[in-house]
Motif scaffolding. Structure first.
Motif, PDB file in Angstrom:
ATOM      1  N   PRO A  72      -8.188   4.982  -1.846  1.00 16.33           N
ATOM      2  CA  PRO A  72      -9.155   4.307  -2.718  1.00 16.33           C
ATOM      3  C   PRO A  72      -9.173   2.785  -2.562  1.00 16.33           C
ATOM      4  CG  PRO A  72      -7.881   5.910  -3.959  1.00 16.33           C
ATOM      5  CD  PRO A  72      -7.239   5.805  -2.610  1.00 16.33           C
ATOM      6  N   SER A  73     -10.320   2.208  -2.833  1.00 15.68           N
ATOM      7  CA  SER A  73     -10.483   0.752  -2.771  1.00 15.68           C
ATOM      8  C   SER A  73     -11.741   0.372  -3.533  1.00 15.68           C
ATOM      9  CB  SER A  73     -10.631   0.320  -1.312  1.00 15.68           C
ATOM     10  OG  SER A  73     -11.061  -1.027  -1.219  1.00 15.68           O
ATOM     11  N   THR A  74     -11.701  -0.777  -4.179  1.00 14.27           N
ATOM     12  CA  THR A  74     -12.931  -1.402  -4.696  1.00 14.27           C
ATOM     13  C   THR A  74     -13.204  -2.671  -3.908  1.00 14.27           C
ATOM     14  OG1 THR A  74     -12.633  -0.480  -6.900  1.00 14.27           O
ATOM     15  CG2 THR A  74     -14.014  -2.445  -6.729  1.00 14.27           C
ATOM     16  N   ARG A  75     -12.295  -3.653  -4.021  1.00 15.47           N
ATOM     17  CA  ARG A  75     -12.515  -4.970  -3.439  1.00 15.47           C
ATOM     18  C   ARG A  75     -12.620  -4.953  -1.920  1.00 15.47           C
ATOM     19  NH1 ARG A  75     -10.602  -5.429  -7.980  1.00 15.47           N
ATOM     20  NH2 ARG A  75      -9.348  -3.691  -7.267  1.00 15.47           N
ATOM     21  N   THR A  76     -11.650  -4.315  -1.261  1.00 13.18           N
ATOM     22  CA  THR A  76     -11.591  -4.462   0.199  1.00 13.18           C
ATOM     23  C   THR A  76     -12.823  -3.823   0.843  1.00 13.18           C
ATOM     24  OG1 THR A  76      -9.203  -4.353  -0.018  1.00 13.18           O
ATOM     25  CG2 THR A  76     -10.099  -4.156   2.195  1.00 13.18           C
ATOM     26  N   ARG A 113      -8.673   1.674   6.153  1.00 12.05           N
ATOM     27  CA  ARG A 113      -7.539   1.751   5.215  1.00 12.05           C
ATOM     28  C   ARG A 113      -6.960   3.148   5.284  1.00 12.05           C
ATOM     29  NH1 ARG A 113      -7.323  -0.276  -0.944  1.00 12.05           N
ATOM     30  NH2 ARG A 113      -7.095  -2.218   0.222  1.00 12.05           N
ATOM     31  N   HIS A 148      -1.506  -5.808   4.845  1.00 12.17           N
ATOM     32  CA  HIS A 148      -2.882  -5.900   4.335  1.00 12.17           C
ATOM     33  C   HIS A 148      -3.408  -7.272   4.774  1.00 12.17           C
ATOM     34  CE1 HIS A 148      -6.392  -5.399   2.013  1.00 12.17           C
ATOM     35  NE2 HIS A 148      -5.900  -5.041   0.848  1.00 12.17           N
ATOM     36  N   GLN A 161      -6.296  -9.141   3.005  1.00  5.20           N
ATOM     37  CA  GLN A 161      -5.923  -9.662   1.685  1.00  5.20           C
ATOM     38  C   GLN A 161      -5.174 -10.979   1.868  1.00  5.20           C
ATOM     39  OE1 GLN A 161      -6.673  -8.455  -1.501  1.00  5.20           O
ATOM     40  NE2 GLN A 161      -5.913 -10.472  -2.066  1.00  5.20           N
ATOM     41  N   PRO A 202      -3.734  -9.736  -6.164  1.00  7.08           N
ATOM     42  CA  PRO A 202      -4.681  -9.081  -5.250  1.00  7.08           C
ATOM     43  C   PRO A 202      -5.633  -8.143  -5.993  1.00  7.08           C
ATOM     44  CG  PRO A 202      -2.476  -8.135  -5.012  1.00  7.08           C
ATOM     45  CD  PRO A 202      -2.339  -9.321  -5.913  1.00  7.08           C
ATOM     46  N   LEU A 203      -5.265  -7.753  -7.197  1.00  4.56           N
ATOM     47  CA  LEU A 203      -6.004  -6.790  -8.009  1.00  4.56           C
ATOM     48  C   LEU A 203      -6.048  -5.426  -7.295  1.00  4.56           C
ATOM     49  CD1 LEU A 203      -8.954  -9.033  -9.291  1.00  4.56           C
ATOM     50  CD2 LEU A 203      -6.740  -8.621 -10.395  1.00  4.56           C
ATOM     51  N   PRO A 204      -6.172  -4.297  -7.947  1.00  7.25           N
ATOM     52  CA  PRO A 204      -6.433  -4.181  -9.374  1.00  7.25           C
ATOM     53  C   PRO A 204      -5.199  -4.512 -10.227  1.00  7.25           C
ATOM     54  CG  PRO A 204      -6.063  -2.008  -8.430  1.00  7.25           C
ATOM     55  CD  PRO A 204      -6.058  -2.975  -7.293  1.00  7.25           C
TER      56      PRO A 204
HETATM   57  N1   CP Z   1      -6.797  -6.038  -3.275  1.00  8.69           N
HETATM   58  C1   CP Z   1      -7.184  -4.828  -2.858  1.00  8.69           C
HETATM   59  O1   CP Z   1      -6.820  -4.361  -1.765  1.00  8.69           O
HETATM   60  O2   CP Z   1      -7.996  -4.168  -3.746  1.00  8.69           O
HETATM   61  P1   CP Z   1      -8.634  -2.750  -3.500  1.00  8.69           P
HETATM   62  O3   CP Z   1      -7.508  -1.735  -3.464  1.00  8.69           O
HETATM   63  O4   CP Z   1      -9.579  -2.518  -4.650  1.00  8.69           O
HETATM   64  O5   CP Z   1      -9.339  -2.777  -2.169  1.00  8.69           O
END
Ligand code: CP
Length: 304
Positions: free
Chosen positions: A48-52, A101, A129, A132, A263-265
């Motif tokens: 899972p990922s949002t930002r990347t 990823r 990463h 990031q 780096p979030l989340p």
């Molecule tokens: N910082 C980061 O990798 O966020 P995601 O897991 O949402 O991609």
């Protein structure tokens, strides 16, 4: 053919050039709006990922290119047992560049060895990463104006945190960097990071377990999440997950020009009451991620 698998694939000079390009793209995005017309980015996300993923896609769209891909192993033929090396061979016919990823450490490296197109590691297990890290470096450069002479506190899960491992490797190459590694005993940085990066590079660092005591010294506080998905048993996760909570009270002794990155989340490790503090930079940090990925795509496609 160039890939980005580890932050160390880029020399300091290449990293600085990429950050300079990202800065230009941030200041004048309109000048780069057609750079990747006709080019396609594949986002192959087995985790899972949002930002990347979304910042990679936003980056390619900002450059005038197109995107395709999958966002979970279950929605790709990995669910039928297809190997990463076969998958990338096929994707090489469909796209010009791939961001991958994967929960298994080394999977993007394996992909790069069988790929006809540049492969970017978008996070592999608890390992690296690199995009990031480029995001973190751009954030520090934009906010502090420098990447040298900084005391950086890394707080939370330093054992499994791939963003932490990549950041230590990348920042250890700049002058005057000192790390304060803040974690419970069970989540200290792995021995290979201590021995092969910090000790080998004669980088000053301390390992401590108290965030408040370290706070007055920090130029950057890099908070991280304790990652449920990396633990082998739930009991350990539950015991360790709330070890650190950054709130307004803990910031009382912080420098006025310190910045808080993450780096979030985020889950529990930064109270929402901190979000309005001018030193809270984690949402701005996520925004900078688009521009370093634009610069990286353009560089790997030889269009910069
Ligand atoms: N910082 C980061 O990798 O966020 P995601 O897991 O949402 O991609």
């Amino acid at each position: 053919m160039k890939h980005l698998i580890s932050p160390m694939d880029l020399s300091v000079e290449e990293t600085d050039a990429l950050l300079a390009l990202a800065g230009k793209m941030y200041d004048h995005p309109e000048q780069y709006a057609h750079l990747c017309e006709g080019k396609k980015l594949a986002t192959c996300f087995y985790e899972p990922s949002t930002r990347t993923r979304l910042s990679f896609e936003a980056a390619m769209l900002n450059l005038g290119g197109s995107v395709l891909g999958f966002q979970s192993a279950d929605s790709s033929s990995a669910a039928k047992g297809e190997s990463v090396s076969d998958t990338i061979r096929v994707i090489s016919y469909y796209a010009d560049i791939c961001a991958m990823r994967h929960p298994k450490e080394g999977a993007p490296l394996v992909a790069s060895l069988h790929s006809g197109i540049p492969v970017i590691n978008a996070g592999d297990g608890g390992h690296n990463h690199p995009t990031q890290t480029l995001t973190d470096l751009m954030t520090m450069k934009q906010l502090k104006g420098r990447l040298n002479n900084l005391t950086i506190g890394l707080c939370g899960d330093l054992k499994f945190g791939r963003t932490v491992h990549s950041l230590i490797k990348a920042m250890s190459r700049y002058e005057g960097i000192r790390f304060i590694l803040i974690s419970p005993e069970e989540l200290k940085v792995p021995a290979y990071i201590r021995e092969e990066v910090l000790d080998a590079g004669h980088i000053p660092y301390e390992e401590v377990s108290n965030l408040e005591n370290a706070m007055p010294e920090l130029d950057i506080l890099y908070m991280t999440r304790v990652q449920r998905e990396r633990f082998f048993n739930e009991e350990d996760y539950i015991r360790l997950k709330d070890t650190f909570l950054l709130d307004k009270k803990k910031l009382a002794n912080a420098k006025d020009d310190m910045f808080i990155l993450h780096p979030l989340p985020r889950v529990n490790e930064i109270s929402v009451e901190v979000d309005d503090d001018p030193r809270a930079a984690y949402f701005r940090q996520a925004g900078y991620g688009v521009y370093v990925r634009m610069a990286l795509i353009a560089t790997l496609l030889d269009l910069a």
